[in-house]
Design a protein around this motif. Structure first.
Motif, mmCIF file in Angstrom:
data_model
loop_
_atom_site.group_PDB
_atom_site.id
_atom_site.type_symbol
_atom_site.label_atom_id
_atom_site.label_comp_id
_atom_site.label_asym_id
_atom_site.label_seq_id
_atom_site.Cartn_x
_atom_site.Cartn_y
_atom_site.Cartn_z
ATOM 1 N N GLY A 263 2.373 -3.670 -21.569
ATOM 2 C CA GLY A 263 2.680 -2.579 -22.483
ATOM 3 C C GLY A 263 2.525 -1.199 -21.882
ATOM 4 N N GLN A 264 2.145 -1.099 -20.605
ATOM 5 C CA GLN A 264 1.938 0.191 -19.943
ATOM 6 C C GLN A 264 3.066 0.425 -18.937
ATOM 7 O OE1 GLN A 264 -0.763 1.582 -21.533
ATOM 8 N NE2 GLN A 264 -0.710 -0.459 -22.479
ATOM 9 N N ARG A 265 3.582 1.645 -18.920
ATOM 10 C CA ARG A 265 4.722 1.973 -18.064
ATOM 11 C C ARG A 265 4.250 2.638 -16.764
ATOM 12 N NH1 ARG A 265 9.740 2.626 -20.503
ATOM 13 N NH2 ARG A 265 10.080 4.655 -19.499
ATOM 14 N N ILE A 266 4.872 2.200 -15.650
ATOM 15 C CA ILE A 266 4.584 2.771 -14.333
ATOM 16 C C ILE A 266 5.910 3.181 -13.709
ATOM 17 C CG2 ILE A 266 3.491 2.405 -12.090
ATOM 18 C CD1 ILE A 266 1.940 0.081 -13.324
ATOM 19 N N HIS A 267 6.019 4.451 -13.300
ATOM 20 C CA HIS A 267 7.245 4.986 -12.716
ATOM 21 C C HIS A 267 7.090 5.063 -11.191
ATOM 22 C CE1 HIS A 267 8.240 6.078 -16.826
ATOM 23 N NE2 HIS A 267 7.135 6.814 -16.907
ATOM 24 N N PHE A 268 7.954 4.381 -10.468
ATOM 25 C CA PHE A 268 7.942 4.417 -9.008
ATOM 26 C C PHE A 268 9.001 5.416 -8.544
ATOM 27 C CE2 PHE A 268 5.943 0.474 -10.116
ATOM 28 C CZ PHE A 268 4.921 0.363 -9.191
ATOM 29 N N ARG A 269 8.565 6.434 -7.803
ATOM 30 C CA ARG A 269 9.430 7.553 -7.456
ATOM 31 C C ARG A 269 10.143 7.372 -6.119
ATOM 32 N NH1 ARG A 269 10.227 8.951 -12.385
ATOM 33 N NH2 ARG A 269 8.473 9.973 -13.434
ATOM 34 N N GLN A 270 9.374 7.265 -5.028
ATOM 35 C CA GLN A 270 10.004 7.193 -3.710
ATOM 36 C C GLN A 270 9.024 6.644 -2.683
ATOM 37 O OE1 GLN A 270 10.985 11.322 -2.854
ATOM 38 N NE2 GLN A 270 9.069 11.616 -1.754
ATOM 39 N N ALA A 271 9.602 6.215 -1.557
ATOM 40 C CA ALA A 271 8.816 5.809 -0.394
ATOM 41 C C ALA A 271 9.249 6.673 0.783
ATOM 42 C CB ALA A 271 9.028 4.332 -0.077
ATOM 43 N N THR A 272 8.279 7.166 1.541
ATOM 44 C CA THR A 272 8.565 7.984 2.716
ATOM 45 C C THR A 272 8.055 7.261 3.946
ATOM 46 O OG1 THR A 272 8.306 9.993 1.388
ATOM 47 C CG2 THR A 272 8.305 10.248 3.782
ATOM 48 N N LEU A 273 8.958 7.035 4.909
ATOM 49 C CA LEU A 273 8.596 6.321 6.129
ATOM 50 C C LEU A 273 8.208 7.317 7.208
ATOM 51 C CD1 LEU A 273 10.061 4.036 4.566
ATOM 52 C CD2 LEU A 273 10.987 3.276 6.757
ATOM 53 N N PRO A 275 6.138 7.465 11.096
ATOM 54 C CA PRO A 275 5.953 6.505 12.192
ATOM 55 C C PRO A 275 4.691 5.652 12.074
ATOM 56 C CG PRO A 275 6.762 8.574 13.062
ATOM 57 C CD PRO A 275 6.469 8.814 11.607
ATOM 58 N N THR A 276 3.619 6.165 11.451
ATOM 59 C CA THR A 276 2.377 5.389 11.402
ATOM 60 C C THR A 276 2.017 4.881 10.016
ATOM 61 O OG1 THR A 276 0.884 7.268 11.022
ATOM 62 C CG2 THR A 276 1.481 6.772 13.318
ATOM 63 N N VAL A 277 2.653 5.383 8.954
ATOM 64 C CA VAL A 277 2.377 4.896 7.599
ATOM 65 C C VAL A 277 3.631 4.987 6.745
ATOM 66 C CG1 VAL A 277 -0.095 5.463 7.531
ATOM 67 C CG2 VAL A 277 1.588 7.161 6.783
ATOM 68 N N VAL A 278 3.642 4.188 5.685
ATOM 69 C CA VAL A 278 4.629 4.338 4.615
ATOM 70 C C VAL A 278 3.890 4.914 3.414
ATOM 71 C CG1 VAL A 278 6.152 3.150 3.009
ATOM 72 C CG2 VAL A 278 6.083 2.454 5.398
ATOM 73 N N GLN A 279 4.367 6.042 2.918
ATOM 74 C CA GLN A 279 3.768 6.681 1.753
ATOM 75 C C GLN A 279 4.607 6.331 0.528
ATOM 76 O OE1 GLN A 279 3.271 10.960 2.038
ATOM 77 N NE2 GLN A 279 3.458 11.197 -0.181
ATOM 78 N N LEU A 280 3.969 5.731 -0.484
ATOM 79 C CA LEU A 280 4.688 5.323 -1.686
ATOM 80 C C LEU A 280 4.121 6.076 -2.885
ATOM 81 C CD1 LEU A 280 5.935 1.782 -2.385
ATOM 82 C CD2 LEU A 280 5.054 3.145 -4.267
ATOM 83 N N ASP A 281 4.971 6.862 -3.551
ATOM 84 C CA ASP A 281 4.549 7.709 -4.669
ATOM 85 C C ASP A 281 4.984 7.093 -5.996
ATOM 86 O OD1 ASP A 281 3.518 9.810 -2.988
ATOM 87 O OD2 ASP A 281 5.595 10.347 -2.542
ATOM 88 N N PHE A 282 4.050 7.071 -6.949
ATOM 89 C CA PHE A 282 4.355 6.568 -8.285
ATOM 90 C C PHE A 282 3.427 7.257 -9.275
ATOM 91 C CE2 PHE A 282 1.059 3.955 -6.508
ATOM 92 C CZ PHE A 282 0.215 3.628 -7.554
ATOM 93 N N GLU A 283 3.669 7.057 -10.562
ATOM 94 C CA GLU A 283 2.801 7.663 -11.572
ATOM 95 C C GLU A 283 2.746 6.797 -12.815
ATOM 96 O OE1 GLU A 283 4.466 11.172 -13.809
ATOM 97 O OE2 GLU A 283 5.892 11.139 -12.133
ATOM 98 N N TYR A 284 1.605 6.886 -13.491
ATOM 99 C CA TYR A 284 1.429 6.190 -14.757
ATOM 100 C C TYR A 284 1.960 7.077 -15.875
ATOM 101 C CZ TYR A 284 -1.980 3.883 -11.704
ATOM 102 O OH TYR A 284 -2.592 3.253 -10.654
ATOM 103 N N ASP A 285 2.661 6.483 -16.804
ATOM 104 C CA ASP A 285 3.238 7.241 -17.914
ATOM 105 C C ASP A 285 2.120 7.874 -18.744
ATOM 106 O OD1 ASP A 285 4.538 8.017 -20.369
ATOM 107 O OD2 ASP A 285 6.195 6.710 -19.791
#
Length: 481
Positions: A263-273, A275-285
């Protein structure tokens, strides 16, 4: 003459003394046993020689394999099923991001060095991007002066500054120094030469300046002293940073997907590659009925089923609990797969209306709590000759239903305000776990507080939302690098 004839000749009796008839059978049996023992001893000696040769060959092979494993993921995969080598392989290839970066020449090779008091420090190479810096170094010491030497860690400075003052240091976190070779293999050291790597991670994404100075301390064990001591002085190395190599174009992958879990919404925005990490941004509604504190079991898999491990990064957040979230994984920047899938199944959450607890200082009771698994065991007044009197509150908590990132504290409390609206200031706390019961002791700054006190729950490990979900990360237009 065979063995039996030799025995017979040596045992010819003087005169007419007779040998019992059964003696011959005993003698022949003894000769046969002797032959068997000689053959067995020869086999054992041969086996021992083969074992010695095999051990030497294995050491040579092992050293060669370590280098090959670093250069060949295929070889590493082939060897990982061998029990004796599996642990070694895992240690060598533990950081896939750095391994791929090195394989694709994302390394700036240097030979910048500094020498002081019989110890030389050389920076052999550097890998960097906006989030991580990895330094490869060599330490050599004068064996006539020292038995051993150890690097104490690096501090980073902008080389454009004339003075190396503390406020000129780059805001780096952590000073973890790791051996290039796996611990226990004794391959990072050869006589008076030691090789290692140090990794540093930024609080926020930033670039190293075009030229930096590295300042390091050393400890060493002088000859005949028998113990290691810190050395006076600083080893200062200056080197350029290849801006074109390390800070080029980044791959930004829009996701823009929303999942509903429990019942809880999670919005996934983008992934940034990077060279040493993948950054994944998201937010809780923000309209969710529950406050989500975290997700315990993130997994990132590519189309081959290979899992890319999560990378722990510390970031400054404006609030202890925030709806805007970022997680990090090993980077496939140099070998982009055909598909990436993010998944999880266990969410730490609590109804927003239940996020506060109240403590009655007079009755020493909990007036409000979302669960009876949190208990107030004691409220004491601590006195001191040097500090003001203070309240000491002791909470205990039962073991959570499912594993929690905060194993010692299923519930994390943050002091809020007293009944008069004054902010609660606290001087510290301590926690521990015994027999499945977590214990948290918190001490206030003083006793100038009006009961009851209010605390806010900023992490909650009970009653998790258990529901698997997946998010496909689009990779269109991103090719191998």
């Amino acid at each position: 003459m065979d063995d039996m004839h030799k025995v017979e000749a040596s045992l010819v009796p003087p005169g007419d003394i007779r040998i019992p008839e059964q003696a011959e059978s005993y003698i022949r049996a003894g000769i046969a046993e002797g032959r068997t023992r000689r053959r067995r001893d020869r086999r054992l000696r041969a086996i021992a020689r083969l074992a010695a040769y095999g051990a030497a060959a294995f050491l040579v092979l092992l050293i060669g394999l370590i280098g090959a494993i670093r250069l060949s993921p295929v070889l590493a995969s082939g060897l990982s099923h061998i029990p004796l080598l599996q642990q070694l392989v895992e240690k060598v290839r533990a950081d896939r991001s750095i391994q791929l970066a090195a394989q694709h020449d994302y390394v700036q090779h240097t030979s910048a060095r500094a020498e002081l008091d019989g110890i030389e420090l050389t920076i052999d190479g550097i890998i960097a991007d906006e989030w991580r810096v990895v330094l490869f170094y060599t330490v050599r010491f004068d064996e006539t002066k020292y038995v051993d030497a150890q690097l104490g860690g690096f501090e980073f400075y902008d080389a454009q500054e004339e003075r190396l003052t503390l406020d000129k240091r780059l805001p780096l976190i952590g000073r973890r120094t790791e051996a290039v070779w796996p611990p226990g293999a004794d391959l990072m050291r050869e006589g008076s030469t030691i090789q290692g790597k140090s990794e540093y991670r930024f609080h926020t994404p930033q670039r190293l300046p075009a030229r930096i100075k590295l300042k390091a301390g050393m400890s060493a064990e002088p000859v005949q002293l028998g113990r290691s001591i810190p050395l006076l002085g600083e080893w200062i190395v200056e080197l350029p940073v290849d801006q074109d190599k390390f800070y080029g174009e980044r791959a930004v992958l829009p996701i823009e997907q929303t999942v509903t879990v429990g019942g809880q919404r999670i919005h996934f925005r983008q992934a940034t590659l990077y060279p040493t990490v993948v950054q994944l941004d998201f937010e809780y509604d923000s309209a969710n009925e529950k406050q989500i504190f975290g997700i315990d079991d993130w997994r990132l898999l590519d189309d081959t089923g290979q899992e890319w491990a999560q990378v722990k990064m510390d970031r400054f957040a404006p609030e202890y609990v925030s709806d805007e979230q970022t997680i990090y994984f090993e980077s496939m920047y140099f070998e982009t797969p055909r598909a990436l899938t993010l998944s999880a199944s266990r969410i730490r959450a609590l109804e927003k209306q239940q996020r506060q607890i109240s403590v009655d200082l007079t009755d020493k009771t909990l007036l409000r709590s979302p669960t009876d698994r949190l208990r107030l065991d004691a409220v004491d007044i601590v006195t001191s000759r040097f500090w003001p009197d203070a309240y000491e509150l002791t909470f205990t908590m039962d073991k959570p239903d499912l594993p929690n990132n905060n194993a010692e504290r299923p519930i994390i409390l943050w002091p809020d305000r007293d009944a008069a609206g004054n902010r609660i200031l606290w001087s510290g706390g301590q926690s521990g776990t015994h027999d499945g019961i977590s214990r948290f002791v918190m001490k206030t700054k003083d006793t100038n507080l009006v009961s009851p006190l209010t605390f806010t729950i900023v992490d909650y490990g009970y009653d998790k939302i258990v529901e698997p979900f997946e998010v496909a990360i689009p990779l269109e237009g991103i090719g191998d690098r």
